[in-house]
Design an enzyme around this catalytic site. Structure first.
Site, short mmCIF file in Angstrom:
data_model
loop_
_atom_site.label_atom_id
_atom_site.label_comp_id
_atom_site.label_asym_id
_atom_site.label_seq_id
_atom_site.Cartn_x
_atom_site.Cartn_y
_atom_site.Cartn_z
N ASN A 9 0.88 -1.16 -0.13
CA ASN A 9 -0.11 -0.02 -0.12
C ASN A 9 0.92 1.26 0.10
OD1 ASN A 9 -1.62 2.24 0.91
ND2 ASN A 9 -2.96 0.86 1.90
N GLU A 10 0.86 1.98 -1.10
CA GLU A 10 1.74 3.01 -1.45
C GLU A 10 1.31 4.19 -0.39
OE1 GLU A 10 4.88 2.97 -2.74
OE2 GLU A 10 4.48 1.08 -3.45
N LYS A 12 0.08 3.93 2.59
CA LYS A 12 0.50 3.63 3.83
C LYS A 12 1.95 4.07 4.14
CE LYS A 12 -1.31 0.32 5.86
NZ LYS A 12 -1.66 -1.19 6.42
N GLU A 40 1.39 -16.51 4.12
CA GLU A 40 -0.03 -17.02 4.69
C GLU A 40 -0.06 -16.62 5.97
OE1 GLU A 40 -2.16 -21.41 5.64
OE2 GLU A 40 -0.28 -21.42 4.50
N ASP A 69 -1.37 -5.56 10.68
CA ASP A 69 -2.52 -6.21 9.98
C ASP A 69 -3.69 -5.52 10.36
OD1 ASP A 69 -3.31 -8.44 8.40
OD2 ASP A 69 -4.20 -9.15 10.17
#
Length: 70
Positions: A9-10, A12, A40, A69
């Site tokens: 995510n650029e 972010k 995973e 996350d």
């Protein structure tokens, strides 16, 4: 100091760099380091998934890594 943000995510990455603009720290994205690989995220909590991502990226890149996350 370069820190890999375990994200593609650029926006972010831009936000993180803005927060540390007065320091000798630069955040880069997984895209910036051409990270190849699937991670995973099978943890039961946000914290567990963050740790999974950080460890996976650090193991492959040998760089300092920060992950979230949310």
């Amino acid at each position: 100091m370069k820190i890999v943000l375990a994200s593609s995510n650029e926006h972010k990455v831009k936000e993180f760099n803005e927060m540390v603009k007065d320091h000798d720290i630069t955040f880069v994205s997984l895209k910036d380091i051409d990270f190849k690989g699937e991670i995973e995220e099978n943890g039961k909590t946000f914290e567990e998934n963050s740790l999974i991502k950080a460890k996976a990226v650090a193991a492959q890149t040998k760089e300092i890594v920060l992950a979230d996350d949310t």
